[in-house]
Design an enzyme around this catalytic site. Structure first.
Site, PDB file in Angstrom:
ATOM      1  CG  ASP A   1     -11.448  -1.135  -0.569  1.00  0.00           C
ATOM      2  OD1 ASP A   1     -10.795  -2.192  -0.703  1.00  0.00           O
ATOM      3  OD2 ASP A   1     -10.999  -0.014  -0.889  1.00  0.00           O
TER       4      ASP A   1
ATOM      5  CG  ASP B   1      -1.954  -1.068   1.203  1.00  0.00           C
ATOM      6  OD1 ASP B   1      -2.329  -1.487   0.093  1.00  0.00           O
ATOM      7  OD2 ASP B   1      -2.397  -1.502   2.281  1.00  0.00           O
TER       8      ASP B   1
END
Length: 270
Positions: free
Chosen positions: A131, A12
């Site tokens: 998500d 990330d």
């Protein structure tokens, strides 16, 4: 034929550095993305996923220079996501070394981008990243949602975009089915409830998606041990497991994880 399962480190990236947090927040530095990518390649990772986690929320383009440098250091498949809004963005990322492109916000806002991208570049390189966050129900269950039992109660899963900052009230399981119908060749399933908790994946959600789509499903968010990865394969029926902090901070090596999985009967490349 038994398909080999995959272990995938996730990078990330925010402002050019790898970060990790809890529930997509409270981020702390974890290192240089190119150095980590090279290290995980050497360790035996099956793939690398790099996500520019703030690109969509900041309405900016992917950090293509980071993608190019990381791709140059890798000899394994490389998936890139974050800030992908158009066919031109996808083409640019692929030309700079990515093997697959992950789309989240733009896919939700314009599902036809999935179809156009899969027709232009092939569904095998178009990944839809989802998500989600649980929405628990008490008495009256909402119509039009897939509501399932979990150890914490009955719930459905809401879709979030812009790096987990905005929910849409869209059922995530049905969205995964639609994304595959539009041409997605893979699904990455991430949970805001489980992210960074080291309590394991949201296996109820993973299993529901895995049983409803015919493409590989990648488990993401919440892993804290090799046992959690095993559960992602057995309970969640995932085809691959994604992990970040346990690798970034040296809790386990990729080799240790793979040897554990192999010892428990998971078909894995050692």
């Amino acid at each position: 034929m038994v398909l080999t399962k995959r272990v995938i480190p996730c990078l990330d990236v925010k402002e050019g550095r790898v970060v990790k947090g809890i529930g997509f927040k409270k981020l702390r530095d974890a290192g240089d993305p190119v150095e980590l990518a090279r290290h995980y390649d050497d360790e035996g990772a099956d793939e690398i996923v790099l996500l520019d986690i703030s690109a969509s929320a900041e309405r900016r383009r992917m950090l293509v220079d980071v993608v190019r440098k990381a791709a140059d250091a890798l000899f394994i498949p490389f998936t890139v996501g974050g800030g992908i809004r158009s066919l031109e963005d996808i083409r640019e990322v692929l030309l700079n070394g990515a093997d697959k492109v992950a789309i989240n916000t733009a896919a939700v806002m314009n599902p036809f981008l999935i179809r156009c991208a899969s027709e232009a570049f092939g569904s095998q390189c178009i990944v839809v990243s989802i998500d989600v966050k649980r929405v628990y129900v008490n008495r009256e269950e909402p119509l039009g949602y897939v509501v399932l039992d979990t150890p914490q109660g009955r719930c459905w899963w809401d879709v979030f975009i812009y790096g987990g900052s905005r929910n849409l009230g869209i059922d995530a399981i049905q969205w995964a089915e639609m994304a595959v119908a539009m041409g997605a060749g893979e699904i990455i399933a991430s949970s805001l409830d489980f992210d960074g908790t080291k309590k394991g994946y949201d296996n109820v959600f993973l299993r529901a998606v895995s049983e409803r789509v015919h493409v590989p499903v990648v488990a993401s968010s919440g892993v804290g041990s090799p046992e959690h990865m095993l559960e992602g394969f057995t309970l969640g029926k995932a085809d691959a497991v994604l992990a970040a902090s346990i690798f970034h901070y040296g809790l386990f090596s990729i080799r240790e994880v793979k040897e554990y999985l192999a010892s428990h009967g998971v078909p894995i490349r050692l």
